[in-house]
Design a protein around this motif. Structure first.
Motif, PDB file in Angstrom:
ATOM      1  N   ASP A  52     -37.304 -10.331 -13.588  1.00  0.00           N
ATOM      2  CA  ASP A  52     -38.530 -11.071 -13.309  1.00  0.00           C
ATOM      3  C   ASP A  52     -38.243 -12.567 -13.392  1.00  0.00           C
ATOM      4  O   ASP A  52     -37.852 -13.082 -14.438  1.00  0.00           O
ATOM      5  CB  ASP A  52     -39.598 -10.672 -14.334  1.00  0.00           C
ATOM      6  N   PHE A 110     -44.034  -4.628 -20.792  1.00  0.00           N
ATOM      7  CA  PHE A 110     -44.132  -5.073 -19.408  1.00  0.00           C
ATOM      8  C   PHE A 110     -44.538  -3.914 -18.521  1.00  0.00           C
ATOM      9  O   PHE A 110     -43.737  -3.054 -18.226  1.00  0.00           O
ATOM     10  CB  PHE A 110     -42.791  -5.647 -18.933  1.00  0.00           C
ATOM     11  N   ASP A 134     -35.783  -5.642 -17.771  1.00  0.00           N
ATOM     12  CA  ASP A 134     -37.205  -5.948 -17.608  1.00  0.00           C
ATOM     13  C   ASP A 134     -37.451  -7.445 -17.600  1.00  0.00           C
ATOM     14  O   ASP A 134     -38.320  -7.936 -16.876  1.00  0.00           O
ATOM     15  CB  ASP A 134     -38.023  -5.300 -18.741  1.00  0.00           C
ATOM     16  N   GLY A 191     -42.404  -2.822 -15.791  1.00  0.00           N
ATOM     17  CA  GLY A 191     -41.043  -2.390 -16.093  1.00  0.00           C
ATOM     18  C   GLY A 191     -40.693  -1.096 -15.398  1.00  0.00           C
ATOM     19  O   GLY A 191     -41.477  -0.167 -15.372  1.00  0.00           O
ATOM     20  N   THR A 248     -37.607   5.249 -14.875  1.00  0.00           N
ATOM     21  CA  THR A 248     -37.292   4.778 -16.233  1.00  0.00           C
ATOM     22  C   THR A 248     -37.487   5.881 -17.262  1.00  0.00           C
ATOM     23  O   THR A 248     -36.948   5.819 -18.359  1.00  0.00           O
ATOM     24  CB  THR A 248     -38.218   3.616 -16.629  1.00  0.00           C
ATOM     25  N   GLN A 279     -32.616  -1.502 -20.653  1.00  0.00           N
ATOM     26  CA  GLN A 279     -33.928  -1.481 -20.026  1.00  0.00           C
ATOM     27  C   GLN A 279     -34.692  -2.777 -20.333  1.00  0.00           C
ATOM     28  O   GLN A 279     -35.263  -3.406 -19.452  1.00  0.00           O
ATOM     29  CB  GLN A 279     -34.696  -0.272 -20.584  1.00  0.00           C
ATOM     30  N   GLU A 280     -34.643  -3.125 -21.599  1.00  0.00           N
ATOM     31  CA  GLU A 280     -35.359  -4.315 -22.048  1.00  0.00           C
ATOM     32  C   GLU A 280     -34.775  -5.578 -21.398  1.00  0.00           C
ATOM     33  O   GLU A 280     -35.509  -6.427 -20.891  1.00  0.00           O
ATOM     34  CB  GLU A 280     -35.248  -4.398 -23.574  1.00  0.00           C
TER      35      GLU A 280
END
Ligand code: ZN
Length: 338
Positions: A59, A87, A55, A90, A167, A51-52
């Motif tokens: 972008d 974020f 994110d 996210g 998410t 996920q991180e």
């Protein structure tokens, strides 16, 4: 522990285009989502890591900064704790169809799961997309298939949670809308018409009940394959229906009017004198309707001569008398062997 490289986490190259990053993310998210791995701390950790990474890499600006400065900086943007919830945008990465979107149904009338189907909306970058067609199986009682009826289906359609974008979290907290699963399940009851004469294996189209469309696209259609439960008495052969009718020795010998059960109800039928065991008779137009041609098949019944089991002197006399009435030995036409 040393922080893993974001590209490594997603399994893509440094030059991977945005679409490839998105694809890699969806694949991993689907695999590691907490909903799929309840209680699995390892998967949960990996999911957060993925996920991180996503994110940042989805972008353009953050990706450029990451490429230049790595995890170290600039500033706190890539601090792991900050990145986990840092974020606000996210999770909006699921452009259209959610990776968690799935589709299934079970039969409502019978309580058991008769069908299970999955369809996914086609993925694309922009514009409305029609949902995919879905397919499944339903068990239909013999009577409803032959005479027509309805069946009730309970459709379970999962979709991406609009609040958290799939998410499962809002900021650092679990999403209140979906309870952290990232998806919302809609249950819808649908009645489908079973046309008269539906055969085992027939497919019924239910418009608009397939997978949901994306970005305003229409839903796909649902194709239901019918499995007809066999009937304990009636048997279907094409458009004809078959059954066995027991008769007495006297009825076979003298002929009789007997009641024959058909799928349309009981029919009075005549059997001639000298009816033989296993002789077959046809009742025209008493079979099943062919849904394509509109023609109706026949009912074919086979008689079974029942011999009384009770042994009495009178029965012995009667059978001896009957035995004298054959015009030839009953087994005269049998071969002697091979
Ligand atoms: Zn949510």
């Amino acid at each position: 522990m040393k922080k893993r490289d974001y590209y490594e986490v997603l399994g893509v190259s440094k030059s991977a285009p945005e679409a490839e990053i998105k694809k890699a993310y969806r694949r991993l998210a689907r695999k590691l989502h907490p909903d799929v791995n309840p209680g699995d701390k390892g998967a949960q950790k990996k999911f957060q890591e993925v996920q991180e990474a996503y994110d940042v890499l989805k972008d353009e600006e953050k990706r450029r900064a990451y490429d230049r400065f790595g995890h170290a900086g600039p500033g706190a943007s890539f601090d792991p704790s900050a990145a986990a919830g840092g974020f606000p945008g996210g999770g909006q990465g699921f452009g259209g169809g959610s990776p968690f979107e799935s589709y299934s149904f079970e039969s409502g009338d019978f309580g058991d799961i008769f069908g299970d189907l999955f369809g996914r909306a086609r993925r694309a970058q922009t514009g409305p997309l029609q949902g995919e067609d879905a397919a499944g199986t339903i068990e239909v009682p013999f009577r409803d298939a032959v005479l027509g009826g309805t069946a009730s289906l309970s459709l379970r359609r999962e979709r991406e949670c609009p609040k958290c974008g799939g998410t499962g979290r809002v900021g650092k907290n679990p999403c209140p809308e979906c309870g952290g699963t990232g998806s919302i399940v809609d249950v819808e009851s649908v009645r489908i018409r079973i046309p008269e004469g539906t055969e085992d294996g027939a497919r019924i189209r239910v418009p608009g009940k397939g997978a949901r469309g994306v970005r305003g696209g229409g839903a796909g259609d649902l194709y239901v394959t019918v499995r007809v439960t066999p009937h304990p008495y009636f048997e279907r052969n094409g458009d004809d229906i078959a059954g066995v009718v027991p008769i007495t020795v006297k009825e076979a010998y003298t002929g009789a009017e007997i009641e024959v059960p058909t799928i349309h109800g009981v029919v009075q039928a005549k059997i001639p004198p000298g009816t033989q065991g296993r002789q077959r008779f046809r009742l025209r137009g008493k079979g099943a309707k062919n849904p394509r041609t509109g023609q109706t098949g026949d009912h074919i019944y086979t008689v079974r001569v029942m011999i009384p089991k009770m042994q009495t002197p009178a029965g012995l006399d009667a059978s001896t008398l009957l035995d004298s009435l054959y015009d030839a030995p009953v087994r005269k036409d049998l071969p002697k062997g091979l």
